[in-house]
Design an enzyme around this catalytic site. Structure first.
Site, PDB file in Angstrom:
ATOM      1  N   ARG A  37       0.825  -1.210   0.000  1.00  0.00           N
ATOM      2  CA  ARG A  37       0.000   0.000   0.000  1.00  0.00           C
ATOM      3  C   ARG A  37       0.861   1.262   0.000  1.00  0.00           C
ATOM      4  O   ARG A  37       0.440   2.298  -0.528  1.00  0.00           O
ATOM      5  CB  ARG A  37      -0.961  -0.021   1.188  1.00  0.00           C
ATOM      6  N   LYS A 190     -20.468 -18.226   0.277  1.00  0.00           N
ATOM      7  CA  LYS A 190     -21.907 -18.134   0.515  1.00  0.00           C
ATOM      8  C   LYS A 190     -22.621 -17.212  -0.465  1.00  0.00           C
ATOM      9  O   LYS A 190     -22.162 -16.121  -0.750  1.00  0.00           O
ATOM     10  CB  LYS A 190     -22.157 -17.639   1.944  1.00  0.00           C
ATOM     11  N   GLY A 347     -10.422  -9.803  -1.278  1.00  0.00           N
ATOM     12  CA  GLY A 347      -9.313 -10.413  -0.540  1.00  0.00           C
ATOM     13  C   GLY A 347      -8.934 -11.805  -0.995  1.00  0.00           C
ATOM     14  O   GLY A 347      -7.777 -12.076  -1.325  1.00  0.00           O
ATOM     15  N   GLY A 370     -13.672  -3.969   0.506  1.00  0.00           N
ATOM     16  CA  GLY A 370     -15.060  -3.549   0.618  1.00  0.00           C
ATOM     17  C   GLY A 370     -15.485  -2.544  -0.432  1.00  0.00           C
ATOM     18  O   GLY A 370     -16.599  -2.619  -0.965  1.00  0.00           O
TER      19      GLY A 370
END
Length: 390
Positions: A37, A190, A347, A370
């Site tokens: 980063r 999921k 991720g 996110g």
């Protein structure tokens, strides 16, 4: 990327430029253990410094919940960033002070102030008082309406940094105005965590290839027994609704046609390849089989754009990584030769592509987590919207 202001639109000579960056880096024994980063934000910082700006960096670290926490201070990161930049980075706890042209200073963790996560107007005003111009180079935090990502951008001339610009350009090319056919790979454990994602992609994609544990839920919903496989049986009706919605939108959904199954999830566990209709009651599907990979590869061959989120199987343990690795390598080869625009993120996705050794060959790989997922879900990101050119 004409709808967003960038560094090209700014005159920064001798101006105080607040730059929101992502320095939420992994630490080990008080030292930065992964500088990815830091390297991502370095082009923006260098460019501004070289142009004579007084660069004031804003960032968060961890979740201190609005109060100072010593182990979440950004102070140790200043030297690591200086090493990456090849120039000094000062550290300031609460006031950047008087700066010289080209100087870089890192402010303390914005989340030490409770006004940060509340998007508090007074805290934003205090931040704005330090600068003349605002630049956001932290796409990974752009889905949060925080004082340092949203409110302060309304108080100063605002623009996207180079990392943000690159991310927005890649995502716009992938979803906003993609070359077609557009193919999306959606994997993961999921269905319940990716309802909005699947709903949005089914409106824009030509084909969605579903893998990972979530494929089991779709198979079971269609009446195919999946044995002991990870499966959300209570999501069967939802899975069928997604299939109907995709069909109504002329979006083809591909499910696995064969599977690598085993009786236990363990390294080196005995496994076999079977059609998905032949999974035994005491077996679990842990990867897609070679026929499914071949079908995915054939779709990639005819695609112009690929968006990838989530692995095909339990790639963390061999031999259940084979499907993800083979499919990723095929997509990467197409991207490397210019036959496919391949954008990936999330991720597990980044880890899977690194495992396959192909992350550098994809057109763009987002590490935003996110924010990347919310973009794929079709949501407006506060930290992006505030940068739009009038």
């Amino acid at each position: 990327m004409t709808t967003f202001r960038t560094l090209d639109d700014l005159d920064v000579k001798s101006r105080r430029v607040l730059v929101r960056v992502d320095l939420n880096v992994p630490m080990q024994d008080g030292r930065v253990s992964d500088t990815t980063r830091l390297h991502a934000v370095s082009p923006t910082i260098r460019e501004l410094s070289d142009k004579g700006a007084k660069v004031i960096l804003l960032a968060h670290f961890g979740r201190p919940k609005g109060r100072p926490v010593a182990e979440m201070s950004l102070a140790p990161i200043a030297q690591a960033l200086a090493d990456v930049l090849g120039r000094p980075v000062q550290f300031a706890a609460d006031d950047p002070g008087q700066l010289s042209d080209g100087q870089v200073v890192l402010m303390e963790n914005t989340r030490f102030n409770e006004g940060e996560e509340q998007n508090d107007a007074d805290y934003a005003k205090s931040l704005a008082s330090f600068g003349d111009i605002y630049v956001n180079d932290a796409f990974s935090a752009a889905h949060r309406a925080h004082a340092s990502t949203e409110a302060v951008a309304r108080l100063l001339p605002a623009a996207a940094g180079r990392s943000m610009e690159k991310e927005l350009s890649a995502l716009s090319a992938a979803l906003t105005d993609p070359a077609r056919p557009l193919v999306c790979v959606v994997g993961g454990a999921k269905v319940s965590t990716k309802l909005e994602l699947l709903g949005n992609l089914s409106k824009v994609a030509d084909t969605i290839i579903i893998g990972g544990g979530m494929a089991n839920t779709f198979l079971a919903a269609k009446g195919i027994p999946v044995g002991k496989s990870l499966c959300e049986h209570d999501m069967a009706a939802t899975a069928l609704d997604i299939l109907k919605q995709a069909d109504a939108n002329d979006c083809r959904i591909l499910l696995p046609i064969d599977a690598v199954v085993a009786k236990e999830f363990a390294a080196g566990a005995a496994s076999r390849v079977v059609p998905v209709s032949d999974i035994a009651e005491d077996e679990m599907m842990l990867d897609v089989g070679p026929a499914s990979v071949a079908e995915a590869a054939a779709v990639f061959d005819t695609a112009a754009t690929l968006v990838w989120n989530g692995p095909f199987g339990a790639f963390e343990i061999a031999p259940f990584d084979a499907g993800t690795v083979a499919a990723a390598q095929h997509a990467a080869q197409l991207a490397k030769t210019g036959k496919l625009v391949a954008v990936a993120g999330g991720g597990d996705t980044v880890a899977a592509l690194n495992h396959a050794g192909v992350a550098d060959d994809f057109t763009y790989v987002s590490t935003a987590g996110g924010a990347f997922l919310e973009w794929l879900e079709g949501k407006a990101l506060p930290g992006v919207e505030v940068l739009r050119a009038a």
